[in-house]
Design a protein around this motif. Structure first.
Motif, PDB file in Angstrom:
ATOM      1  N   LEU A  56       1.102  -0.994  -0.237  1.00  0.00           N
ATOM      2  CA  LEU A  56      -0.101  -0.144   0.278  1.00  0.00           C
ATOM      3  C   LEU A  56       1.008   0.829  -0.250  1.00  0.00           C
ATOM      4  N   ARG A  57       1.735   1.453   0.964  1.00  0.00           N
ATOM      5  CA  ARG A  57       2.575   2.420   0.962  1.00  0.00           C
ATOM      6  C   ARG A  57       3.529   3.024  -0.820  1.00  0.00           C
ATOM      7  N   PHE A  58       3.727   1.372  -1.062  1.00  0.00           N
ATOM      8  CA  PHE A  58       4.687   1.816  -2.650  1.00  0.00           C
ATOM      9  C   PHE A  58       3.978   2.261  -3.587  1.00  0.00           C
ATOM     10  N   GLY A  59       2.510   1.304  -3.660  1.00  0.00           N
ATOM     11  CA  GLY A  59       1.799   2.360  -4.522  1.00  0.00           C
ATOM     12  C   GLY A  59       0.858   3.643  -3.831  1.00  0.00           C
ATOM     13  N   LEU A  60       1.153   3.962  -2.725  1.00  0.00           N
ATOM     14  CA  LEU A  60       0.824   5.863  -3.024  1.00  0.00           C
ATOM     15  C   LEU A  60       2.300   6.569  -3.321  1.00  0.00           C
ATOM     16  N   PHE A  61       3.243   5.559  -2.933  1.00  0.00           N
ATOM     17  CA  PHE A  61       4.579   6.723  -3.329  1.00  0.00           C
ATOM     18  C   PHE A  61       4.490   6.763  -4.880  1.00  0.00           C
ATOM     19  N   LEU A  62       3.885   5.721  -5.380  1.00  0.00           N
ATOM     20  CA  LEU A  62       3.949   6.251  -6.890  1.00  0.00           C
ATOM     21  C   LEU A  62       3.086   6.497  -7.457  1.00  0.00           C
ATOM     22  N   TYR A  63       1.521   6.621  -6.467  1.00  0.00           N
ATOM     23  CA  TYR A  63       0.568   7.840  -7.382  1.00  0.00           C
ATOM     24  C   TYR A  63       1.131   8.959  -6.377  1.00  0.00           C
ATOM     25  N   ASP A  64       1.793   8.865  -5.698  1.00  0.00           N
ATOM     26  CA  ASP A  64       1.878  11.115  -4.945  1.00  0.00           C
ATOM     27  C   ASP A  64       3.328  11.239  -6.405  1.00  0.00           C
ATOM     28  N   HIS A  65       4.024  10.260  -7.338  1.00  0.00           N
ATOM     29  CA  HIS A  65       5.104  10.485  -8.074  1.00  0.00           C
ATOM     30  C   HIS A  65       4.834  10.516  -9.274  1.00  0.00           C
ATOM     31  N   LEU A  66       3.270  10.041 -10.077  1.00  0.00           N
ATOM     32  CA  LEU A  66       2.791  10.037 -11.244  1.00  0.00           C
ATOM     33  C   LEU A  66       2.332  10.797 -12.068  1.00  0.00           C
ATOM     34  N   SER A  67       2.405  11.877 -10.863  1.00  0.00           N
ATOM     35  CA  SER A  67       1.332  13.677 -11.022  1.00  0.00           C
ATOM     36  C   SER A  67       3.314  14.465 -11.285  1.00  0.00           C
ATOM     37  N   ARG A  68       2.552  15.331 -12.099  1.00  0.00           N
ATOM     38  CA  ARG A  68       3.738  16.140 -12.574  1.00  0.00           C
ATOM     39  C   ARG A  68       3.497  17.025 -10.913  1.00  0.00           C
ATOM     40  N   LEU A  69       2.089  17.600 -11.170  1.00  0.00           N
ATOM     41  CA  LEU A  69       1.490  18.960 -10.068  1.00  0.00           C
ATOM     42  C   LEU A  69       1.018  18.623  -9.292  1.00  0.00           C
ATOM     43  N   LYS A  70       0.932  19.178  -7.937  1.00  0.00           N
ATOM     44  CA  LYS A  70       1.121  18.842  -6.681  1.00  0.00           C
ATOM     45  C   LYS A  70      -0.251  19.586  -6.552  1.00  0.00           C
ATOM     46  N   ALA A  71      -1.409  20.108  -7.032  1.00  0.00           N
ATOM     47  CA  ALA A  71      -1.947  20.402  -6.185  1.00  0.00           C
ATOM     48  C   ALA A  71      -3.255  20.297  -4.816  1.00  0.00           C
ATOM     49  N   LEU A  72      -2.643  19.002  -4.789  1.00  0.00           N
ATOM     50  CA  LEU A  72      -3.369  18.074  -3.440  1.00  0.00           C
ATOM     51  C   LEU A  72      -1.939  17.664  -2.812  1.00  0.00           C
ATOM     52  N   PRO A  73      -2.379  17.569  -1.793  1.00  0.00           N
ATOM     53  CA  PRO A  73      -1.752  17.234  -0.669  1.00  0.00           C
ATOM     54  C   PRO A  73      -1.454  15.751  -1.025  1.00  0.00           C
ATOM     55  N   GLY A  74      -0.180  15.245  -0.618  1.00  0.00           N
ATOM     56  CA  GLY A  74       0.779  13.822  -1.020  1.00  0.00           C
ATOM     57  C   GLY A  74       0.095  12.686   0.455  1.00  0.00           C
ATOM     58  N   SER A  75       0.131  11.749  -0.124  1.00  0.00           N
ATOM     59  CA  SER A  75      -0.164  10.525   0.980  1.00  0.00           C
ATOM     60  C   SER A  75       0.423  11.022   2.020  1.00  0.00           C
ATOM     61  N   GLN A  76      -0.061  10.062   3.496  1.00  0.00           N
ATOM     62  CA  GLN A  76       0.662   9.771   4.828  1.00  0.00           C
ATOM     63  C   GLN A  76       0.973   8.363   4.854  1.00  0.00           C
ATOM     64  N   ALA A  77       0.555   7.923   6.214  1.00  0.00           N
ATOM     65  CA  ALA A  77       1.076   6.826   7.656  1.00  0.00           C
ATOM     66  C   ALA A  77      -0.126   7.732   7.996  1.00  0.00           C
ATOM     67  N   LEU A  78      -0.659   6.559   8.909  1.00  0.00           N
ATOM     68  CA  LEU A  78      -1.483   6.436  10.119  1.00  0.00           C
ATOM     69  C   LEU A  78      -1.624   6.404  10.860  1.00  0.00           C
ATOM     70  N   ARG A  79      -2.282   6.247  11.861  1.00  0.00           N
ATOM     71  CA  ARG A  79      -2.322   5.166  13.423  1.00  0.00           C
ATOM     72  C   ARG A  79      -3.284   5.842  13.596  1.00  0.00           C
ATOM     73  N   LEU A  80      -4.798   4.590  13.229  1.00  0.00           N
ATOM     74  CA  LEU A  80      -5.811   5.134  13.130  1.00  0.00           C
ATOM     75  C   LEU A  80      -6.456   5.001  14.479  1.00  0.00           C
ATOM     76  N   THR A  81      -5.753   4.113  15.764  1.00  0.00           N
ATOM     77  CA  THR A  81      -6.639   4.149  17.044  1.00  0.00           C
ATOM     78  C   THR A  81      -6.081   5.761  17.902  1.00  0.00           C
ATOM     79  N   CYS A  82      -4.928   6.263  16.864  1.00  0.00           N
ATOM     80  CA  CYS A  82      -4.752   7.301  17.510  1.00  0.00           C
ATOM     81  C   CYS A  82      -5.186   9.206  16.845  1.00  0.00           C
ATOM     82  N   ASP A  83      -5.891   8.842  16.182  1.00  0.00           N
ATOM     83  CA  ASP A  83      -6.963  10.057  14.492  1.00  0.00           C
ATOM     84  C   ASP A  83      -7.645   9.879  14.964  1.00  0.00           C
TER      85      ASP A  83
END
Length: 503
Positions: free
Chosen positions: A104-131
Motif C-alpha cells: 500500500l505504501r509503495f502504491g501510494l508513493f507511485l501515485y504521488d509521483h506519477l502526477s507532475r502537478l501538486k495541487a493536492l496534498p500527498g499521502s501519509q501514514a495513519l495510526r487509526l487508534t490515535c486519529d
C-alpha cells in the motif's frame, strides 16, 4: 449553415464522451450535431462513483500510462470546473491478511509521483487508534494511510459540456434517435427521429462519431451497418446510498477479501454513497438495476470495516450502470482495462467509434478523437479545452468558499444551504438562473428540496430537462429529498414548460 450543407460531425451519444467531443469540436469551429435518444447522462455517465481520480487500483494491473494521464487530468479539471469538482481526502485502512502495508505504501508513493502537478496534498501514514479518522472503523483496523483525489458531480459535468458546445454553435438534440445512417455521395446520410416533435428528418454529415457507450457495438451493426470488430465487455457497476454513516468530510476506500475495493463517500450532506460492484453483464445494453446479491455484497463490505452495521433495509436509494469496457480478454471483470480505444473506419466517409474510457480522462479522449480525425478535417484549429473553464467555473482564483460568501452577500434572501447548493451546481451561472429575483417569492412556486420554479425554468430552457427525473436525479440529486406529491406537481410543471420550448 445552409439546409443542404452537411455537418462536419454527427455525434451519436449524449454521455460524457459524446458531449466532450462535441464541445471540443465546436470550439474548433466545426459544425456539430449531437443526438441523444434519451436525456443527457441518462445511463453510464450518471452512474459512476462520482470521482475524478487517477485510479489507485489500476497500478496493480500496470496501467501506468492511464494513471499518469488521469492524474494530470485530475489537476486540470479541478481548475476548469471548481464548482462541480473538489478535493476529497481518502482513508485507506490496512486490513491484515489482505494487501501488505508495504504494498500500500509503495502504491501510494507511485501515485504521488506519477502526477507532475501538486495541487493536492500527498499521502501519509495513519495510526487509526490515535486519529479521529479511525473513529468509525472497527478496532482491529489500527493502521492506515490517507491520500487525495477529487469528487465530481458526474451528470452535471456532462450537461455543462453540452451547454458549452451549444454556446459554441453545436446543435444538441435530446430525445432524438439516429435510426439509420449510410454512406453515399462522399458523406453520411442519417435519418433522425425526434420523439418530442414526433417527426423524422434526414441530415448529412462528413464524419460520424459513435460515442453510444454501452450501445457502441449495436450502433455499428444496426444503425451504421458496419461490422463490429472490437469486442465490448459490459460490466455492471452498482451503488447504494444509506443515511450518513460517520461524521467528517473524508471518504474511505476499503479492501475486500476478493481483492476488490469499495468506497464509502460522504454524499449530499446527510448520506453515504457506497460502491461499486463489478458484475459481468451477459445481456444486451439497456437499463439495469442493482440485484439483491449486489446489495448484500455492498452492505457486507461496510460491515467488515465499520462499527455501524447496515443491511438492505437501510438503503434509501440505489443506482446501476453498464460500463462499455474494451474487451482485453481479462478473466476478472475488475481487471478489464478502463483505458479507451478509438477505432477509425475509413471505408468511405470517416467513422470513429469510442470504446471504454473513464470520466476522468474524457477531455483527453476528445482531443485524441479529433487528432485521429485530423486527416479528414483540413485546417482543424488547435486544441483548446485544457485552459478554458466549463460554464460557471470562472470563480476567480478557484476559492469556492470565497465565491459562496460573495454570492450569499449578493443574494441575502437565500438560505445558506440554498446558496451553497446553487453555487455548487451552477457556479457563476447561478446569477443567470436567479436573474432579477430579490426575494424568495420572486422565485415562484417551490417544490421539495428548495427547488424553485425559476430553477426549473432555467433547466428546461438552458439544460434540456424534460422530466422530473432529469431534474431530480441528473441535474441534481434532490430526488433524495422530494416526496411523491412534489414529484407529481413538478411533472405537471415541467410538461407545461417543455411544451413551450418546442419549435
Amino acid at each position: 449553415m445552409t439546409a443542404s450543407e452537411p455537418y462536419d460531425l454527427l455525434v451519436i451519444g449524449g454521455g460524457i464522451n459524446g458531449t466532450g467531443i462535441a464541445r471540443d469540436a465546436a470550439g474548433r469551429g466545426l459544425r456539430v450535431l449531437l443526438c441523444e435518444r434519451g436525456d443527457l447522462a441518462e445511463h453510464t455517465s450518471s452512474a459512476s462513483t462520482k470521482l475524478i481520480h487517477g485510479g489507485l487500483r489500476y497500478l496493480e494491473h500496470y496501467e501506468f500510462r492511464l494513471v499518469r494521464e488521469a492524474l494530470a487530468e485530475r489537476e486540470r479539471l479541478m481548475r476548469l470546473a471548481p464548482h462541480i469538482i473538489w478535493p476529497l481526502r481518502f482513508v485507506l485502512p490496512h486490513d491484515a491478511g489482505l494487501r501488505p502495508a508495504w504494498m500500500l505504501r509503495f502504491g501510494l508513493f507511485l501515485y504521488d509521483h506519477l502526477s507532475r502537478l501538486k495541487a493536492l496534498p500527498g499521502s501519509q501514514a495513519l495510526r487509526l487508534t490515535c486519529d479521529g479518522l479511525g473513529a468509525p472503523l472497527q478496532p482491529r483496523l489500527t493502521r492506515g494511510f490517507a491520500y487525495s483525489d477529487c469528487w465530481v458531480e458526474d451528470s452535471r459535468l456532462v450537461v455543462l459540456n453540452a451547454v458549452d458546445a451549444a454556446e459554441r454553435g453545436a446543435q444538441i438534440r435530446t430525445r432524438t434517435t439516429v435510426e439509420s445512417a449510410r454512406r453515399e455521395a462522399g458523406a453520411w446520410t442519417a435519418t433522425l427521429y425526434d420523439a418530442e416533435a414526433r417527426r423524422r428528418e434526414s441530415v448529412r454529415a462528413r464524419i460520424v462519431v459513435n460515442a453510444a457507450g454501452p450501445w457502441v457495438a449495436e450502433t455499428l451493426l444496426r444503425t451504421l451497418s458496419v461490422e463490429a470488430r472490437p469486442k465490448v465487455r459490459l460490466v455492471k457497476g452498482s451503488h447504494i446510498v444509506v443515511r450518513r454513516l460517520y461524521e467528517g468530510a473524508q471518504a474511505y476506500i476499503l479492501q475486500q477479501p476478493d481483492k476488490r475495493i469499495v468506497f464509502a463517500i460522504p454524499y449530499e450532506r446527510d448520506f453515504t454513497l457506497i460502491g461499486t460492484t463489478d458484475v459481468v453483464h451477459e445481456g444486451g445494453p439497456g437499463p439495469v438495476a442493482i440485484s439483491a446479491e449486489e446489495t448484500r455484497y455492498l452492505c457486507g463490505c461496510i460491515n467488515r470495516s465499520f462499527v455501524r452495521q447496515v443491511g438492505p433495509d437501510d438503503v434509501v436509494w440505489s443506482f446501476s450502470g453498464l460500463r462499455p469496457l474494451y474487451d482485453d480478454a481479462a478473466e476478472n471483470a475488475s481487471a478489464v482495462t478502463r483505458d479507451y480505444v478509438l477505432e477509425r473506419d475509413l471505408d468511405g466517409p470517416p467513422l470513429l467509434s469510442v470504446f471504454g474510457g473513464k470520466i476522468t480522462t474524457y477531455r483527453r479522449l476528445a482531443e485524441h478523437a479529433l487528432e485521429k480525425l485530423r486527416p479528414s478535417l483540413p485546417g482543424l484549429q488547435p486544441a483548446w479545452t485544457g485552459t478554458i473553464p466549463l460554464p460557471g467555473g470562472d470563480i476567480g482564483d478557484g476559492d469556492f468558499d470565497a465565491f459562496c460568501r460573495q454570492f450569499a452577500g449578493e443574494r441575502p434572501f437565500l438560505p445558506e444551504a440554498t446558496v451553497r447548493r446553487l453555487a455548487r451546481a451552477y457556479g457563476t451561472r447561478a446569477d443567470r438562473l436567479l436573474g432579477d429575483a430579490r426575494t424568495v417569492a420572486d422565485l415562484g412556486e417551490t417544490f421539495d428540496g428548495d427547488l424553485s420554479a425559476r430553477e426549473v425554468d432555467y433547466l428546461v430552457g438552458h439544460e434540456w430537462a424534460r422530466s422530473p427525473d432529469d431534474i431530480l436525479w441528473r441535474r441534481s440529486k434532490l430526488g433524495l429529498r422530494t416526496g411523491r406529491e412534489a414529484v407529481a406537481r413538478l411533472g405537471r410543471y415541467v410538461a407545461d414548460r417543455a411544451r413551450s420550448q418546442r419549435p
